[in-house]
Design an enzyme around this catalytic site. Structure first.
Site, mmCIF file in Angstrom:
data_model
loop_
_atom_site.group_PDB
_atom_site.id
_atom_site.type_symbol
_atom_site.label_atom_id
_atom_site.label_comp_id
_atom_site.label_asym_id
_atom_site.label_seq_id
_atom_site.Cartn_x
_atom_site.Cartn_y
_atom_site.Cartn_z
ATOM 1 C CD GLU A 184 25.249 0.273 4.513
ATOM 2 O OE1 GLU A 184 25.035 0.165 5.711
ATOM 3 O OE2 GLU A 184 24.568 -0.274 3.625
ATOM 4 N NE ARG A 209 6.220 -1.990 14.855
ATOM 5 C CZ ARG A 209 5.774 -0.796 14.474
ATOM 6 N NH1 ARG A 209 6.306 0.284 14.955
ATOM 7 N NH2 ARG A 209 4.784 -0.707 13.604
ATOM 8 C CG ASP A 240 -1.841 1.185 1.239
ATOM 9 O OD1 ASP A 240 -2.407 1.512 0.173
ATOM 10 O OD2 ASP A 240 -1.969 1.813 2.303
ATOM 11 C CG HIS A 257 20.952 8.910 10.486
ATOM 12 N ND1 HIS A 257 21.450 8.987 9.208
ATOM 13 C CD2 HIS A 257 20.371 7.685 10.600
ATOM 14 C CE1 HIS A 257 21.208 7.850 8.583
ATOM 15 N NE2 HIS A 257 20.548 7.048 9.394
ATOM 16 C CE LYS A 312 5.128 8.841 11.516
ATOM 17 N NZ LYS A 312 4.145 7.830 11.148
ATOM 18 C CG ASN A 360 18.983 6.161 5.217
ATOM 19 O OD1 ASN A 360 19.902 6.963 5.341
ATOM 20 N ND2 ASN A 360 18.840 5.086 5.976
ATOM 21 N NE ARG A 366 8.132 8.726 16.416
ATOM 22 C CZ ARG A 366 8.097 7.404 16.226
ATOM 23 N NH1 ARG A 366 8.778 6.597 17.029
ATOM 24 N NH2 ARG A 366 7.405 6.884 15.243
ATOM 25 C CB SER A 373 22.799 0.328 12.685
ATOM 26 O OG SER A 373 21.578 0.958 12.388
ATOM 27 C CB CYS A 388 23.778 5.595 8.831
ATOM 28 S SG CYS A 388 22.718 4.496 7.881
ATOM 29 C CB THR A 429 15.990 -0.079 13.625
ATOM 30 O OG1 THR A 429 14.650 0.152 13.176
ATOM 31 C CG2 THR A 429 16.500 -1.377 13.043
#
Lengths: 350, 130
Positions: free
Chosen positions: A80, A199, A28, A234, A239, A266, A243, A296, A112, A201
């Site tokens: 990377e 999640r 979607d 970063h 989103k 990204n 946030r 990460s 990253c 992450t």
């Protein structure tokens, strides 16, 4: 005081819309676009990689710095997606700008955060007086497995910074790093695509380290969120940075200029460095900029930059990041994207 | 291309280094040992301009195996601002949009690679300037 004496960006021309990726996998599209705050992403051509983009970004940085490349004593590339497993990317880039042979060179890897790592080390060498000028580059042609959530965002781009002590455009006021062993995203040796912990992450990884680094540098500098004209986090999607900014008390206006992900994707090691180039393109003397990377594995590098009155003379000396992002785009379909990114299995003789 | 051959041409492929005769000023790309204009053996190294214009071009539609992922792609002769003409691939364009006289800029690109295990060879390609 040491700081940035030249900066440059490079973004490939190709774009693919999130809607076209979603259509291929029966997903979607509006929910992905809303969930990631992402409309499209950049795609490298088959003849582009971390090395080629680094060269072009650094050429733009040299146009602004107006220095003799022979005075560059160190050159680091964080990525990377280094084209070789064994053979440095940096030697090719140093040759291309004629910074050889009196130059220290290394390739960095920290998911990253590799780009900000290279900036950190380049800046530190200049501050220590080891070299007159040093280059830190963040560049990636990141990959996401077909159909994986990462495929909607994994993009390509490069940002280069020349650090020095004379004719500084943005002084490095203070730096701070924050890290822990948090396995939220990885790629094992010989694996083609990275893996991630879904999640996981988010809260214990991106948010924990970004918040830790931001609070740490503010405390170290004795500053508060309202002291900054711009902040660049970063940006793995549109989103997360909004946030985390809200959680820390920053306003959307402080994040606006450096937030490129919604139409760029990204760019991994280049993500926050490219955001910084977009901010420097429009920054005014006296502006204070907070930049916080995230990689990460996991960790964040934080920098506070103070823009000097030298900035206005060089902003138009090379192509601006927003121009690279918004103009001269070519939209490709998923088939072309799959071909460009090597996702189609070919016969050996091809 | 053999690795030593590629390695020897890196200054030209990466930095567009040319030889300018100190006797008569003629520019050679790639460099030569003797000037064919004045027989001088004295040259200074210069870097050619990255900017120029398309003199002529053709479009490769049936590509060699290494380049099938890029077909169709144009190959052209580009006259750089120094007056030097080079043969190069023209990238980042729709071949139907190309025109003789169109301004271009040289960008650093992958040219070829020796299969997946071999070295990657870099160099220049022309890109239209908007």
């Amino acid at each position: 005081m040491a700081g940035i004496v030249g900066y440059g960006a490079y973004i490939p021309r190709n774009r693919i819309r999130v809607a076209d990726i979603a259509k291929t996998w029966g997903a979607d599209a509006p929910s992905y676009e809303r969930g990631l705050l992402l409309k499209e992403k950049s795609v490298p051509s088959p003849d582009q990689d971390t090395i080629t983009m680094s060269v072009e970004a650094l050429r733009n940085a040299l146009q602004r710095a107006k220095i003799d490349a022979q005075k560059i004593g160190a050159l680091y590339i964080g990525s990377e997606s280094h084209p070789y497993a064994v053979k440095p990317s940096g030697t090719v880039v140093a040759e291309a700008i004629n910074a050889i042979p009196d130059c220290h060179c290394a390739d960095y890897e920290f998911a990253c955060k590799a780009g900000s790592e290279s900036m950190f080390v380049a800046l530190s060498l200049v501050e220590a007086g080891q070299v007159e000028y040093a280059v830190g580059i963040g560049a990636d042609t990141s990959q996401g497995a077909p159909g994986d959530a990462l495929e909607y965002s994994a993009a390509a781009g490069a940002a280069a910074f020349i650090m020095g002590k004379t004719n500084v455009l943005a002084e490095a006021v203070v730096t701070y790093s924050y890290m822990s062993d948090t396995p939220d995203f990885w790629r094992r040796e010989h694996e083609f695509y990275p893996r991630h912990a879904g999640r996981f992450t988010g809260e214990p990884a991106y948010f924990s380290h970004t918040i830790g680094a931001t609070k740490g540098i503010l405390e170290k500098a004795g500053m508060k969120v309202s002291d900054f004209k711009h902040v660049v986090f970063h940006q793995p999607n549109g989103k997360f940075p909004l946030r985390v900014g809200k959680m820390l008390g920053f306003t959307p206006e402080q994040l606006e200029v450096g937030l490129l992900t919604p139409t760029l994707g990204n760019t991994y090691s280049a993500a926050s460095p490219l955001g910084l180039t977009a901010v420097l393109d429009i920054a005014e003397p006296g502006d204070q900029i907070l930049m916080v990377s995230y990689g990460s594995g996991a960790g964040s590098d934080a920098f506070i930059w103070k823009v000097t009155d030298k900035i206005t003379a060089v902003q138009n000396a090379a192509v601006k990041t927003r121009t690279l992002l918004d103009e001269n785009k070519v939209y490709i379909d998923y088939g072309t994207y799959a071909k460009y990114r090597g996702k189609i299995r070919m016969n050996d003789n091809n | 291309m053999a690795i030593p051959n590629y390695w020897r041409s890196i200054p030209q492929r990466y930095r567009y280094e040319a030889a300018k005769c100190t006797g008569c000023g003629k520019i050679f790309f790639p460099p030569r040992i003797v000037c064919d204009e004045c027989a001088s053996r004295s040259f200074e190294t210069i870097n050619l301009s990255r900017y120029g214009k398309i003199v002529t071009f053709t479009v490769i539609r049936i590509a060699p195996s290494q380049f099938v992922d890029q077909a169709p792609y144009p190959i052209g002769i580009v006259e750089l601002n120094d007056g030097i003409k080079i043969c190069t691939q023209i990238a980042d364009c729709n071949p139907d949009d190309l025109k003789i006289g169109m301004p271009v800029r040289l960008e650093f690109r992958k040219i070829s690679q020796d299969g997946t295990p071999g070295i990657i060879q870099y160099g220049y390609k022309a890109v239209p300037v908007k």
